[in-house]
Design an enzyme around this catalytic site. Structure first.
Site, PDB file in Angstrom:
ATOM      1  NE  ARG A 104     -32.950  15.870  -6.497  1.00 31.85           N
ATOM      2  CZ  ARG A 104     -31.993  15.799  -5.672  1.00 31.85           C
ATOM      3  NH1 ARG A 104     -31.810  14.897  -4.797  1.00 31.85           N
ATOM      4  NH2 ARG A 104     -30.864  16.679  -5.672  1.00 31.85           N
ATOM      5  CG  HIS A 122     -26.892  17.893  -8.657  1.00 35.68           C
ATOM      6  ND1 HIS A 122     -27.851  18.798  -8.576  1.00 35.68           N
ATOM      7  CD2 HIS A 122     -26.604  17.279  -7.609  1.00 35.68           C
ATOM      8  CE1 HIS A 122     -28.099  18.630  -7.058  1.00 35.68           C
ATOM      9  NE2 HIS A 122     -27.508  17.992  -6.710  1.00 35.68           N
ATOM     10  CD  GLN A 136     -24.006  19.816  -4.222  1.00 32.48           C
ATOM     11  OE1 GLN A 136     -25.042  19.490  -3.814  1.00 32.48           O
ATOM     12  NE2 GLN A 136     -23.012  20.163  -3.495  1.00 32.48           N
ATOM     13  CG  ASP A 164     -22.064  11.987  -6.389  1.00 34.26           C
ATOM     14  OD1 ASP A 164     -22.419  11.577  -5.317  1.00 34.26           O
ATOM     15  OD2 ASP A 164     -22.707  12.130  -7.483  1.00 34.26           O
ATOM     16  CB  CYS A 171     -22.905  16.532  -4.158  1.00 33.49           C
ATOM     17  SG  CYS A 171     -23.102  14.845  -4.496  1.00 33.49           S
ATOM     18  NE  ARG A 222     -27.586  22.598  -3.938  1.00 36.22           N
ATOM     19  CZ  ARG A 222     -28.239  21.186  -4.113  1.00 36.22           C
ATOM     20  NH1 ARG A 222     -27.786  20.095  -3.705  1.00 36.22           N
ATOM     21  NH2 ARG A 222     -29.482  21.243  -4.650  1.00 36.22           N
TER      22      ARG A 222
HETATM   23  N1  NVA Z   1     -24.942  11.504  -8.277  1.00 35.87           N
HETATM   24  C1  NVA Z   1     -25.772  11.427  -7.047  1.00 35.87           C
HETATM   25  C2  NVA Z   1     -26.185  12.786  -6.521  1.00 35.87           C
HETATM   26  C3  NVA Z   1     -26.928  12.745  -5.287  1.00 35.87           C
HETATM   27  C4  NVA Z   1     -27.182  14.212  -4.744  1.00 35.87           C
HETATM   28  C5  NVA Z   1     -27.223  11.066  -7.676  1.00 35.87           C
HETATM   29  O1  NVA Z   1     -27.826  11.203  -8.733  1.00 35.87           O
HETATM   30  O2  NVA Z   1     -28.005  10.220  -6.787  1.00 35.87           O
HETATM   31  N1   CP Z   2     -26.503  16.970  -2.726  1.00 39.93           N
HETATM   32  C1   CP Z   2     -28.063  16.921  -3.075  1.00 39.93           C
HETATM   33  O1   CP Z   2     -28.423  17.280  -3.903  1.00 39.93           O
HETATM   34  O2   CP Z   2     -28.530  16.424  -1.841  1.00 39.93           O
HETATM   35  P1   CP Z   2     -30.234  15.776  -1.921  1.00 39.93           P
HETATM   36  O3   CP Z   2     -30.098  14.565  -2.828  1.00 39.93           O
HETATM   37  O4   CP Z   2     -30.238  15.449  -0.168  1.00 39.93           O
HETATM   38  O5   CP Z   2     -30.938  17.002  -2.451  1.00 39.93           O
END
Ligand code: NVA
Ligand code: CP
Length: 310
Positions: free
Chosen positions: A109, A136, A139, A225, A265, A293
């Site tokens: 990540r 992502h 997800q 989101d 998500c 997930r």
């Molecule tokens: N769009 C959000 C998704 C978090 C799971 C982010 O990138 O923070």
């Molecule tokens: N939806 C998702 O990826 O959640 P986290 O940021 O908690 O991993």
């Protein structure tokens, strides 16, 4: 150490998998989930190790990969920027060379997609995108598996995206192109989806609407989101103003198809991108999404390390 017979594959963006491969994964996720629910042990990844690298916060991704890998018989190493040389400017290419000589699989990540691509190009083992600024994919795998569980095939359906043209929106567009459905996108001005960044070339997979209600009209699934994704916190104040009309509420759900689902998500901010009535209401399947997930990622790890298990 990757299994000798399985060609090296990565999952860096949704379209890295073909439609046939995705349908295989959804079927494997169904079988693997069923075994989990029946308390049946299934440990094909005994002696395999997953390294997870987190440069941003996580709850679901961390727990779903870690629990999933243990359930498959393997083990997990968790790395963060603060406690590795990643935060001290060791080149990502060198990190990839080293880590991929010791583990069988890597989940990352991070910020720019380019970073995960550089890692993958120097990795001996499969690399999975656990979220970047651009995509992502794990997800959306879980979300589509969830849709299939509740409503059957997503092919030919309409998904309404309400909110930021972010990593989730981009990934939904890619999924629509690969799997044959349509995304109705409504974002505030200045936060549009860029099809170049999303990586889609077929303009039939999405349609842009100025007003979120129009995007939701007749949709089979309404999804949104956070208004401010990780890494964009400095823009929070201006985003709070720009997104105020992009809160998924009961009026939007009312114009969608009567059997429409709501997805998010997570993490969610009730009263910003979605009302409590919607996310905690009867059309919401957000807890199934979160649980799934783990099941789809177990199927993904199985596929990357063992190939197409029947
Ligand atoms: N769009 C959000 C998704 C978090 C799971 C982010 O990138 O923070
Ligand atoms: N939806 C998702 O990826 O959640 P986290 O940021 O908690 O991993």
């Amino acid at each position: 150490m990757n299994a000798k017979t399985v060609a090296l594959k990565h999952f860096l963006q949704f379209k890295d998998l073909s439609k046939a491969e995705l349908l295989h994964l959804f079927e494997r996720a169904r079988v693997i989930k069923q075994r989990f629910k029946n308390y049946e042990k299934y440990q094909p990844l005994a002696d395999r190790t997953l390294a997870m690298i987190f440069e941003k916060a996580s709850t679901r991704t961390r727990v779903s990969f870690e629990a999933g890998m243990y359930q498959l018989g393997g083990s997990v190493v968790n790395l963060t920027t603060g406690d590795t040389h990643l935060g001290r400017a060791e080149p990502i290419e060198d990190t990839a060379q080293v880590i991929s000589r010791m583990v069988d699989l890597v989940m990352i990540r991070t910020y720019e997609q380019a970073k995960i691509e550089r890692f993958a190009s120097h990795s001996r083992v499969p690399v999975i995108n656990g979220l970047t600024n651009e995509y992502h994919p794990c997800q959306v795998l879980a979300d589509i598996f969830t849709y299939i569980e509740h409503r059957g095939s997503i092919e030919g359906k309409t998904v309404a995206w309400v909110g930021d043209g972010n990593n989730m929106a981009n990934t939904w567009l890619q999924a629509a192109e690969v799997l044959g459905f349509k995304v109705h996108v409504s974002t505030p001005s200045g936060y549009e989806v860029d099809p170049g960044v999303a990586g889609v070339s077929d303009s039939r997979c999405y349609q842009v609407f100025n007003h979120p209600l129009d995007a939701c009209a007749g949709a089979d699934l309404v999804t949104t989101d956070v208004w401010t994704s990780m890494g964009y916190e400095a823009e929070n104040e201006e985003r709070l103003k720009a997104f105020v009309d992009w809160c998924v509420d009961e009026e939007m759900m009312a114009v969608a198809d009567s059997k429409a689902l709501f997805m998010h998500c997570l993490p969610a901010h009730r009263g910003e991108e979605v009302t409590a009535e919607v996310i905690d209401g009867p059309q919401s399947v957000v807890w199934d999404e979160a649980e799934n997930r783990m099941h789809v990622q177990k199927a993904l790890m199985e596929w990357l390390l063992l190939g197409a298990v029947e």
